[in-house]
Structures are given as structure tokens and as C-alpha cells.
Design a protein around this motif. Sequence first.
Motif, PDB file in Angstrom:
ATOM      1  N   GLY A  77       0.826  -1.210   0.000  1.00  0.00           N
ATOM      2  CA  GLY A  77       0.000   0.000   0.000  1.00  0.00           C
ATOM      3  C   GLY A  77       0.858   1.256   0.000  1.00  0.00           C
ATOM      4  N   HIS A  78       2.003   1.201   0.682  1.00  0.00           N
ATOM      5  CA  HIS A  78       2.958   2.321   0.615  1.00  0.00           C
ATOM      6  C   HIS A  78       3.540   2.421  -0.801  1.00  0.00           C
ATOM      7  CE1 HIS A  78       3.186   3.674   4.751  1.00  0.00           C
ATOM      8  NE2 HIS A  78       3.450   2.457   5.201  1.00  0.00           N
ATOM      9  N   ALA A  79       3.837   1.277  -1.403  1.00  0.00           N
ATOM     10  CA  ALA A  79       4.415   1.281  -2.750  1.00  0.00           C
ATOM     11  C   ALA A  79       3.461   1.932  -3.746  1.00  0.00           C
ATOM     12  CB  ALA A  79       4.759  -0.146  -3.188  1.00  0.00           C
ATOM     13  N   VAL A  80       2.165   1.693  -3.573  1.00  0.00           N
ATOM     14  CA  VAL A  80       1.162   2.318  -4.442  1.00  0.00           C
ATOM     15  C   VAL A  80       1.223   3.841  -4.288  1.00  0.00           C
ATOM     16  CG1 VAL A  80      -1.337   2.570  -4.812  1.00  0.00           C
ATOM     17  CG2 VAL A  80      -0.352   0.299  -4.455  1.00  0.00           C
ATOM     18  N   ASP A  81       1.584   4.309  -3.094  1.00  0.00           N
ATOM     19  CA  ASP A  81       1.643   5.739  -2.760  1.00  0.00           C
ATOM     20  C   ASP A  81       3.062   6.311  -2.914  1.00  0.00           C
ATOM     21  OD1 ASP A  81       0.318   8.083  -1.831  1.00  0.00           O
ATOM     22  OD2 ASP A  81       1.010   7.709   0.218  1.00  0.00           O
ATOM     23  N   ARG A  82       3.900   5.650  -3.681  1.00  0.00           N
ATOM     24  CA  ARG A  82       5.324   6.013  -3.772  1.00  0.00           C
ATOM     25  C   ARG A  82       5.560   7.461  -4.186  1.00  0.00           C
ATOM     26  NH1 ARG A  82      10.029   3.704  -7.702  1.00  0.00           N
ATOM     27  NH2 ARG A  82      11.786   4.330  -6.374  1.00  0.00           N
ATOM     28  N   GLU A  83       4.790   7.975  -5.117  1.00  0.00           N
ATOM     29  CA  GLU A  83       5.001   9.361  -5.572  1.00  0.00           C
ATOM     30  C   GLU A  83       4.812  10.355  -4.435  1.00  0.00           C
ATOM     31  OE1 GLU A  83       3.066  10.658  -9.174  1.00  0.00           O
ATOM     32  OE2 GLU A  83       3.514   8.757 -10.167  1.00  0.00           O
ATOM     33  N   ALA A  84       3.803  10.164  -3.611  1.00  0.00           N
ATOM     34  CA  ALA A  84       3.574  11.059  -2.479  1.00  0.00           C
ATOM     35  C   ALA A  84       4.713  10.942  -1.468  1.00  0.00           C
ATOM     36  CB  ALA A  84       2.238  10.746  -1.815  1.00  0.00           C
ATOM     37  N   LEU A  85       5.188   9.735  -1.242  1.00  0.00           N
ATOM     38  CA  LEU A  85       6.321   9.548  -0.338  1.00  0.00           C
ATOM     39  C   LEU A  85       7.553  10.272  -0.869  1.00  0.00           C
ATOM     40  CD1 LEU A  85       5.779   5.770   0.440  1.00  0.00           C
ATOM     41  CD2 LEU A  85       5.651   7.621   2.116  1.00  0.00           C
ATOM     42  N   GLN A  86       7.802  10.161  -2.161  1.00  0.00           N
ATOM     43  CA  GLN A  86       8.951  10.843  -2.767  1.00  0.00           C
ATOM     44  C   GLN A  86       8.802  12.358  -2.658  1.00  0.00           C
ATOM     45  OE1 GLN A  86       8.676   8.767  -6.566  1.00  0.00           O
ATOM     46  NE2 GLN A  86      10.653   7.790  -6.177  1.00  0.00           N
ATOM     47  N   ALA A  87       7.588  12.854  -2.835  1.00  0.00           N
ATOM     48  CA  ALA A  87       7.351  14.302  -2.750  1.00  0.00           C
ATOM     49  C   ALA A  87       7.605  14.833  -1.341  1.00  0.00           C
ATOM     50  CB  ALA A  87       5.923  14.623  -3.192  1.00  0.00           C
ATOM     51  N   SER A  88       7.457  13.985  -0.333  1.00  0.00           N
ATOM     52  CA  SER A  88       7.662  14.414   1.059  1.00  0.00           C
ATOM     53  C   SER A  88       9.135  14.408   1.467  1.00  0.00           C
ATOM     54  CB  SER A  88       6.875  13.503   2.010  1.00  0.00           C
ATOM     55  OG  SER A  88       7.516  12.238   2.128  1.00  0.00           O
ATOM     56  N   LEU A  89       9.994  13.894   0.621  1.00  0.00           N
ATOM     57  CA  LEU A  89      11.401  13.701   0.993  1.00  0.00           C
ATOM     58  C   LEU A  89      12.107  14.990   1.436  1.00  0.00           C
ATOM     59  CD1 LEU A  89      13.605  11.618   1.397  1.00  0.00           C
ATOM     60  CD2 LEU A  89      14.207  11.862  -1.009  1.00  0.00           C
ATOM     61  N   PRO A  90      11.971  16.116   0.725  1.00  0.00           N
ATOM     62  CA  PRO A  90      12.672  17.326   1.195  1.00  0.00           C
ATOM     63  C   PRO A  90      12.283  17.724   2.625  1.00  0.00           C
ATOM     64  CG  PRO A  90      11.912  17.638  -1.059  1.00  0.00           C
ATOM     65  CD  PRO A  90      11.315  16.350  -0.571  1.00  0.00           C
ATOM     66  N   ARG A  91      11.001  17.684   2.952  1.00  0.00           N
ATOM     67  CA  ARG A  91      10.579  18.052   4.302  1.00  0.00           C
ATOM     68  C   ARG A  91      11.029  17.003   5.312  1.00  0.00           C
ATOM     69  NH1 ARG A  91      10.419  21.972   7.689  1.00  0.00           N
ATOM     70  NH2 ARG A  91       8.727  21.869   9.205  1.00  0.00           N
ATOM     71  N   THR A  92      10.969  15.745   4.931  1.00  0.00           N
ATOM     72  CA  THR A  92      11.421  14.669   5.809  1.00  0.00           C
ATOM     73  C   THR A  92      12.899  14.855   6.147  1.00  0.00           C
ATOM     74  OG1 THR A  92       9.777  13.164   4.893  1.00  0.00           O
ATOM     75  CG2 THR A  92      11.659  12.154   6.002  1.00  0.00           C
ATOM     76  N   ILE A  93      13.695  15.249   5.164  1.00  0.00           N
ATOM     77  CA  ILE A  93      15.129  15.485   5.394  1.00  0.00           C
ATOM     78  C   ILE A  93      15.325  16.665   6.345  1.00  0.00           C
ATOM     79  CG2 ILE A  93      17.278  16.248   4.288  1.00  0.00           C
ATOM     80  CD1 ILE A  93      16.432  14.477   1.853  1.00  0.00           C
ATOM     81  N   GLU A  94      14.534  17.730   6.187  1.00  0.00           N
ATOM     82  CA  GLU A  94      14.626  18.884   7.092  1.00  0.00           C
ATOM     83  C   GLU A  94      14.342  18.463   8.536  1.00  0.00           C
ATOM     84  OE1 GLU A  94      12.030  22.062   5.835  1.00  0.00           O
ATOM     85  OE2 GLU A  94      12.913  22.109   3.828  1.00  0.00           O
ATOM     86  N   ILE A  95      13.302  17.676   8.727  1.00  0.00           N
ATOM     87  CA  ILE A  95      12.934  17.228  10.073  1.00  0.00           C
ATOM     88  C   ILE A  95      14.014  16.292  10.629  1.00  0.00           C
ATOM     89  CG2 ILE A  95      11.249  15.901  11.415  1.00  0.00           C
ATOM     90  CD1 ILE A  95       9.099  17.017   9.407  1.00  0.00           C
ATOM     91  N   PHE A  96      14.504  15.383   9.797  1.00  0.00           N
ATOM     92  CA  PHE A  96      15.572  14.460  10.202  1.00  0.00           C
ATOM     93  C   PHE A  96      16.821  15.239  10.636  1.00  0.00           C
ATOM     94  CE2 PHE A  96      19.362  11.961   9.112  1.00  0.00           C
ATOM     95  CZ  PHE A  96      19.145  10.811   9.857  1.00  0.00           C
ATOM     96  N   THR A  97      17.177  16.248   9.854  1.00  0.00           N
ATOM     97  CA  THR A  97      18.345  17.079  10.157  1.00  0.00           C
ATOM     98  C   THR A  97      18.154  17.810  11.488  1.00  0.00           C
ATOM     99  OG1 THR A  97      18.792  17.352   7.800  1.00  0.00           O
ATOM    100  CG2 THR A  97      19.826  18.943   9.293  1.00  0.00           C
ATOM    101  N   MET A  98      16.957  18.369  11.702  1.00  0.00           N
ATOM    102  CA  MET A  98      16.666  19.058  12.959  1.00  0.00           C
ATOM    103  C   MET A  98      16.838  18.110  14.135  1.00  0.00           C
ATOM    104  SD  MET A  98      14.190  19.217  15.572  1.00  0.00           S
ATOM    105  CE  MET A  98      12.669  18.580  14.914  1.00  0.00           C
ATOM    106  N   LYS A  99      16.345  16.888  13.998  1.00  0.00           N
ATOM    107  CA  LYS A  99      16.437  15.909  15.085  1.00  0.00           C
ATOM    108  C   LYS A  99      17.885  15.520  15.373  1.00  0.00           C
ATOM    109  CE  LYS A  99      13.231  12.570  14.804  1.00  0.00           C
ATOM    110  NZ  LYS A  99      12.276  11.642  14.177  1.00  0.00           N
ATOM    111  N   LYS A 100      18.735  15.530  14.354  1.00  0.00           N
ATOM    112  CA  LYS A 100      20.151  15.208  14.540  1.00  0.00           C
ATOM    113  C   LYS A 100      20.906  16.372  15.187  1.00  0.00           C
ATOM    114  CE  LYS A 100      20.656  11.070  12.956  1.00  0.00           C
ATOM    115  NZ  LYS A 100      20.860  10.018  13.943  1.00  0.00           N
ATOM    116  N   GLN A 101      20.435  17.599  14.959  1.00  0.00           N
ATOM    117  CA  GLN A 101      21.132  18.793  15.445  1.00  0.00           C
ATOM    118  C   GLN A 101      20.727  19.212  16.857  1.00  0.00           C
ATOM    119  OE1 GLN A 101      20.236  21.627  12.332  1.00  0.00           O
ATOM    120  NE2 GLN A 101      21.955  20.957  11.082  1.00  0.00           N
ATOM    121  N   HIS A 102      19.652  18.632  17.380  1.00  0.00           N
ATOM    122  CA  HIS A 102      19.145  19.041  18.689  1.00  0.00           C
ATOM    123  C   HIS A 102      18.926  17.828  19.582  1.00  0.00           C
ATOM    124  CE1 HIS A 102      18.425  23.180  17.392  1.00  0.00           C
ATOM    125  NE2 HIS A 102      18.004  22.666  16.251  1.00  0.00           N
TER     126      HIS A 102
END
Length: 184
Positions: A77-102
Motif C-alpha cells: 500500500g505504501h508502494a502504491v503511494d510512492r510518488e507522495a512519499l517521494q514528494a515528502s522527501l525534502p521536508r522529511t530530510i529537514e525534520i531528520f536534520t533538525m532531530k540530529k542537530q538538537h
Amino acid sequence: MTQIKEKELFQVIQSVVQAVNMTVKIKQDDSGINMSYNFIGDYVGFDAKRLVEARNELMLPTSLEIYVKTMTLHELGHAVDREALQASLPRTIEIFTMKKQHTLKEIYHQEQLLAMLIEEHEMNIQFEQTAWENAWMLNRTHPLVPEEDFDYIKQHSLATYQKLYEQDLQAYHHLLNQQMVQLV
């Protein structure tokens, strides 16, 4: 976990992928996560030991085969939604980076950082719900799992995400209330 059990689980996962006419790769890993969909590599990963443990955490008895089939449908079901997951990648990276920095203490004491954590939860819950909706459609088209088992496993899985979200949301509201008191 024996090689035989890992091979059997792989075969169950593969049978679901084939039954729904998808071509997603399957990889055995020792991530500690029962199953996951890697949208960058376009594969379903599974940890055989954790799959068995996760199934054993269910309150209602469910066969390992039904549990694995249901979770496989969910990951597809996630694979069917792959495009939306890919579109979220920039924001996901921002959040991941914030979590690593704090530190966690910093995150839970700064409104804007905690708000990012809440946003991550909301994104995850939306992706999980969409994956379950897609899985339901796959199971309806290719009946592999009884509906009552599917629904039970779905609710159990979603509850984990919801619980973490509600805990952090409560912390966020507590932080906002503390800030309001300080302003008065």
C-alpha cells in the motif's frame, strides 16, 4: 531465527507480491522493524525475528501467515503511494536534520522544534492511513486475508503511531500553556 523460517517468511511475502501483480523487490534485514517499504530503493524489507515478535504482541491470536500477508499488503500500500512519499522527501530530510542537530530536551523545550515533530507524526499517520486504504483495496481485489483479521491488524498498527502522536501533542500543548503563563 532459523534459515528455514526466514525462507518461509520470504516465500509468504513473495506470494502476496505476486498475487497482487506487483514487482516490488523483497529484502531480508535485521533492522528491528518488522516490515517496511523503502520508497527510494522501491523494496519491502523484513526482519524475520521482529515479525514473529510483533505478531506475538497481538492480543487476539492470529496466525503468522495471516499477519505477514496483512503487513505485506500494507507495505505494498505504501508502494502504491510512492510518488507522495517521494514528494515528502525534502521536508522529511529537514525534520531528520533538525532531530540530529538538537537533543530531545531542546526539542521538547522549543515550540518550533516540537511543532516539527508534531508535523512529522501527522505526515506519518497520513501515509500509514493511505497505505492501509491501498492495502484494503488490494485485498478486496485479490482476497488474501479475512477482513476481520485485516481490520484488527490495521487498528493495532495504527494505534502505535497514534499513541506517539498524542503523547507529543500533549507535550506541545503543555509547552504552549507554560509560555502563556510566563507572558501573563
